[in-house]
Design a protein around this motif. Structure first.
Motif, PDB file in Angstrom:
ATOM      1  N   UNK A  15       0.808  -1.220   0.000  1.00  0.00           N
ATOM      2  CA  UNK A  15       0.000   0.000   0.000  1.00  0.00           C
ATOM      3  C   UNK A  15       0.845   1.276   0.000  1.00  0.00           C
ATOM      4  N   UNK A  16       2.126   1.153   0.298  1.00  0.00           N
ATOM      5  CA  UNK A  16       3.012   2.319   0.331  1.00  0.00           C
ATOM      6  C   UNK A  16       3.400   2.688  -1.097  1.00  0.00           C
ATOM      7  N   UNK A  17       3.172   3.934  -1.456  1.00  0.00           N
ATOM      8  CA  UNK A  17       3.498   4.420  -2.788  1.00  0.00           C
ATOM      9  C   UNK A  17       5.014   4.536  -2.961  1.00  0.00           C
ATOM     10  N   UNK A  18       5.524   4.401  -4.191  1.00  0.00           N
ATOM     11  CA  UNK A  18       6.944   4.657  -4.420  1.00  0.00           C
ATOM     12  C   UNK A  18       7.316   6.055  -3.911  1.00  0.00           C
ATOM     13  N   UNK A  19       8.406   6.143  -3.196  1.00  0.00           N
ATOM     14  CA  UNK A  19       8.816   7.400  -2.573  1.00  0.00           C
ATOM     15  C   UNK A  19       8.293   7.551  -1.148  1.00  0.00           C
ATOM     16  N   UNK A  20       7.395   6.636  -0.741  1.00  0.00           N
ATOM     17  CA  UNK A  20       6.845   6.683   0.611  1.00  0.00           C
ATOM     18  C   UNK A  20       7.814   6.108   1.628  1.00  0.00           C
TER      19      UNK A  20
END
Length: 69
Positions: A15-20
């Protein structure tokens, strides 16, 4: 503790977006704190991140984190 942290990483990592940021608060990187007081957190992260484990960074406050690529 290993199972709890492993399940959390497995359930939420996608669920964590790239860059998160993924913050691993129980690592306790501070030199003034016993680094082995939460060994389950370290083991779970090593198993989950495998080859990416070396990409963990440490904040100025001593908290481990990773920026998801």
């Amino acid at each position: 503790m290993v199972i709890c942290i492993s399940l959390t990483l497995e359930s939420l990592f996608h669920l964590v977006q790239p860059g998160g940021l993924i913050v691993l608060d129980d690592f306790l990187a501070s030199n003034t704190v016993d680094k082995d007081c939460f060994p389950g957190a370290r083991i779970a992260a090593q198993e989950f991140f495998c080859k990416d484990y070396d990409h963990l960074q440490v904040s100025m406050q001593g908290t481990y984190f990773m920026i998801k690529s």
